[in-house]
Design a protein around this motif. Structure first.
Motif, PDB file in Angstrom:
ATOM      1  N   TYR B  13       1.268 -10.383  32.227  1.00 59.00           N
ATOM      2  CA  TYR B  13       0.327 -10.512  31.117  1.00 59.00           C
ATOM      3  C   TYR B  13       1.020 -10.262  29.777  1.00 59.00           C
ATOM      4  O   TYR B  13       0.846 -11.012  28.815  1.00 59.00           O
ATOM      5  CB  TYR B  13      -0.823  -9.524  31.310  1.00 59.00           C
ATOM      6  N   GLU B  14       1.813  -9.195  29.748  1.00 55.56           N
ATOM      7  CA  GLU B  14       2.462  -8.847  28.471  1.00 55.56           C
ATOM      8  C   GLU B  14       3.465  -9.907  28.040  1.00 55.56           C
ATOM      9  O   GLU B  14       3.547 -10.262  26.863  1.00 55.56           O
ATOM     10  CB  GLU B  14       3.127  -7.463  28.576  1.00 55.56           C
ATOM     11  N   HIS B  15       4.206 -10.424  29.010  1.00 56.89           N
ATOM     12  CA  HIS B  15       5.141 -11.509  28.704  1.00 56.89           C
ATOM     13  C   HIS B  15       4.370 -12.714  28.154  1.00 56.89           C
ATOM     14  O   HIS B  15       4.733 -13.307  27.126  1.00 56.89           O
ATOM     15  CB  HIS B  15       5.916 -11.892  29.966  1.00 56.89           C
ATOM     16  N   GLY B  16       3.274 -13.081  28.832  1.00 54.36           N
ATOM     17  CA  GLY B  16       2.472 -14.221  28.388  1.00 54.36           C
ATOM     18  C   GLY B  16       1.904 -14.004  27.005  1.00 54.36           C
ATOM     19  O   GLY B  16       1.881 -14.923  26.168  1.00 54.36           O
ATOM     20  N   MET B  17       1.437 -12.793  26.716  1.00 54.51           N
ATOM     21  CA  MET B  17       0.840 -12.529  25.406  1.00 54.51           C
ATOM     22  C   MET B  17       1.867 -12.691  24.296  1.00 54.51           C
ATOM     23  O   MET B  17       1.541 -13.164  23.200  1.00 54.51           O
ATOM     24  CB  MET B  17       0.225 -11.124  25.404  1.00 54.51           C
ATOM     25  N   SER B  18       3.124 -12.348  24.580  1.00 47.96           N
ATOM     26  CA  SER B  18       4.139 -12.510  23.533  1.00 47.96           C
ATOM     27  C   SER B  18       4.388 -14.002  23.271  1.00 47.96           C
ATOM     28  O   SER B  18       4.623 -14.405  22.128  1.00 47.96           O
ATOM     29  CB  SER B  18       5.433 -11.777  23.920  1.00 47.96           C
ATOM     30  N   VAL B  19       4.333 -14.829  24.313  1.00 46.03           N
ATOM     31  CA  VAL B  19       4.483 -16.278  24.108  1.00 46.03           C
ATOM     32  C   VAL B  19       3.261 -16.826  23.372  1.00 46.03           C
ATOM     33  O   VAL B  19       3.384 -17.587  22.401  1.00 46.03           O
ATOM     34  CB  VAL B  19       4.658 -17.033  25.451  1.00 46.03           C
ATOM     35  N   LEU B  20       2.074 -16.442  23.813  1.00 47.12           N
ATOM     36  CA  LEU B  20       0.840 -16.915  23.171  1.00 47.12           C
ATOM     37  C   LEU B  20       0.827 -16.566  21.688  1.00 47.12           C
ATOM     38  O   LEU B  20       0.470 -17.401  20.854  1.00 47.12           O
ATOM     39  CB  LEU B  20      -0.373 -16.322  23.882  1.00 47.12           C
ATOM     40  N   ASP B  21       1.204 -15.355  21.348  1.00 44.25           N
ATOM     41  CA  ASP B  21       1.201 -14.964  19.928  1.00 44.25           C
ATOM     42  C   ASP B  21       2.142 -15.838  19.108  1.00 44.25           C
ATOM     43  O   ASP B  21       1.825 -16.213  17.980  1.00 44.25           O
ATOM     44  CB  ASP B  21       1.611 -13.483  19.787  1.00 44.25           C
TER      45      ASP B  21
END
Lengths: 138, 138, 138, 138, 138, 138
Positions: B13-21
């Motif tokens: 989740y945290e990895h994905g959130m950094s890409v999404l941001d």
């Protein structure tokens, strides 16, 4: 137009605009205007290609073209803006409100009840604006 | 990530959130937040799967991914909310307004004029919010 | 082409055919030929409008156009014939097999796994015909 | 109903309306009413055919029918009005909010994330109106 | 799986494959194999994401998931390959042939008769292969 | 039929079959037959509802209904079986091959070139079987 008639891009636009005005009236022009700052070429293609090249072909009458168009737009879904234009166009080229409603009802057989309801609610709005409600079946 | 790297659901989740941001900015986060009381797992999948697993693969650049995404969302129709996010994303990863508009115009060949108009009206709204209108073709 | 350049319908066809040959090669021509006894005007529009007017615009590179096209055709579904042409076109204009596969994988996020599988099976067929299997990710 | 039972069009309407009231409640009736001045026959078909003929068949339970319906409407897209009715219907026939959300999440695998998000935002609205938020997974 | 359980990409694949084998049997594996030389990552996502992450969630029973899936695939259209897999899956997880046929019939209300016919012809093929024809309604 | 006419399910089937035979001829009957061991009720609904209730309404002529139907089926895509039936039906109720081709060409404006090509290739097959190729525009 034969294959050897010379035209300019501007000629094709002006020819298309005259067809668009006859078929769609003001509603069509409003969409073309809305596109002018974001995609002027899409506006040009609506006018010069869709109306100038395609709509004006004599192989199918304007009334017949609107029946096909109503079928396509109802099936696609999510085309409320365009259906508004083409329900108006359908009335402009001689379809009655009853025929428009029946075309949308008929579509339900092939693309399901929800698409037909959505399209009929657009027709209801247009008929209301043109003071054609309730429709009569005579 | 090799097939043997150990991760937790939270890591993904945290990895994905950094890409999404990086790609979608605030607009993407707002959708994930809106899902949190109704379908937190859908929000999780948007972040951890769509962005964490798929977007971050090196086989296609972020700019190329947005071109594909614009094509898919335009063709699907009825995805105005998602197109808003991805027109923003397209600008964030380096596509110009002119390229975005042209991609939507190009789609018209394959999915028809109404879908292209609908998508272009979303682009118009985003371009307006970012003070990019009228677009220039240079 | 400025808005004042004069062209004939035949000119526009010939210009489009030169673009089509460069992008789609033989596969595009076969579809146009197949239409000639049933809808010669549809064949004309594919050539003169889609390729002559739209594809040749400089606002987006041929490679970028194929990324958009792959997205649209994957999302539409039921376009196996056209995807065959455009997977070939994608390779012709410089996309690698790995980039084509990745574009279809990326589409799965937005239009679902089945559409991505169907498109990938068309790509598999084209890659096989061009002796590009198995794809490498380097 | 055996193939020899005699019915009138009015009988079929009344039977359908009793099924519609049980499944969809007020929301279904509002759509039928909205159609009455524009396409009374479409309203009749919703009631007499969709509900009277199809919904009342014993081969599938009302709960199972709503699972299928949620899948179809999510995949179609652009059916927010109908999804509102059928998320309500799903709750009326015994699906929990968690099951409804999960059905929409599950759809994402097959029709993509945007359609699932759009449907989930409709569910969020309905759950909110019925004071069921946040959903619990127990 | 809690948000803190550590897993590798390989673990997630193996977990997904065990779910896929239980639900889809051989037909699912054949599609994953067909993708291996063209898009191994798409095959991985089918297994690890669709089956490992989504199918195995307890919020909805396998039987309920197949009802949703049948609805989505029927509505999408052009998913004959996937419907073949999922009609088999539906029978594997406890739906009767009569319930499968009724689910497809029910879909006709929402996505129209042609999509329902196309899906039913796939079901006919699968039922025939499993010697379940003619279906009985008892 | 007034709202008080009494009918049986069998009456409605027989009435529908007489309309189906007149409009679709043998091709329509073949589909109904194919459904008989898998979904006899779907076959019944095609006959009694689609043809008996909907097609036979006087509000729109059979020729007009086929124009709408061609538009819907072209837009939906993946309906080659049904388009085959309805291109035949279109010719049976008085549309010329040139008008059918033009209706499909016209659809391209609204649902894109690939859907129009796919539908035109079905028309080509039907026209060939009826020895109507090449079409003439007179």
């Amino acid at each position: 137009m034969t294959t050897n008639t010379t035209t300019t891009k501007q000629d094709r636009y002006e020819h298309g605009m005259s067809v668009l005005d006859r078929v769609d009236g003001e509603a069509g022009r409003r969409i073309v205007d809305a596109l002018s700052d974001t995609s002027p070429e899409l506006g040009h293609q609506v006018v010069a290609w869709a109306f100038g090249d395609m709509y004006s072909r004599p192989e199918l009458s304007p009334r017949d073209r609107q029946l096909v168009t109503l079928g396509v737009l109802t099936a696609l879904g999510g085309c409320e803006i365009e259906l508004d234009v083409h329900v108006n166009a359908a009335l402009n080229v001689g379809l009655t409100p009853s025929e428009v409603s029946e075309a949308l009802l008929h579509s339900a057989v092939y693309c399901g009840i929800p698409r037909a309801i959505n399209a009929t609610l657009v027709a209801k709005k247009v008929f209301g604006e043109r003071e054609l409600l309730p429709i009569s079946n005579v």
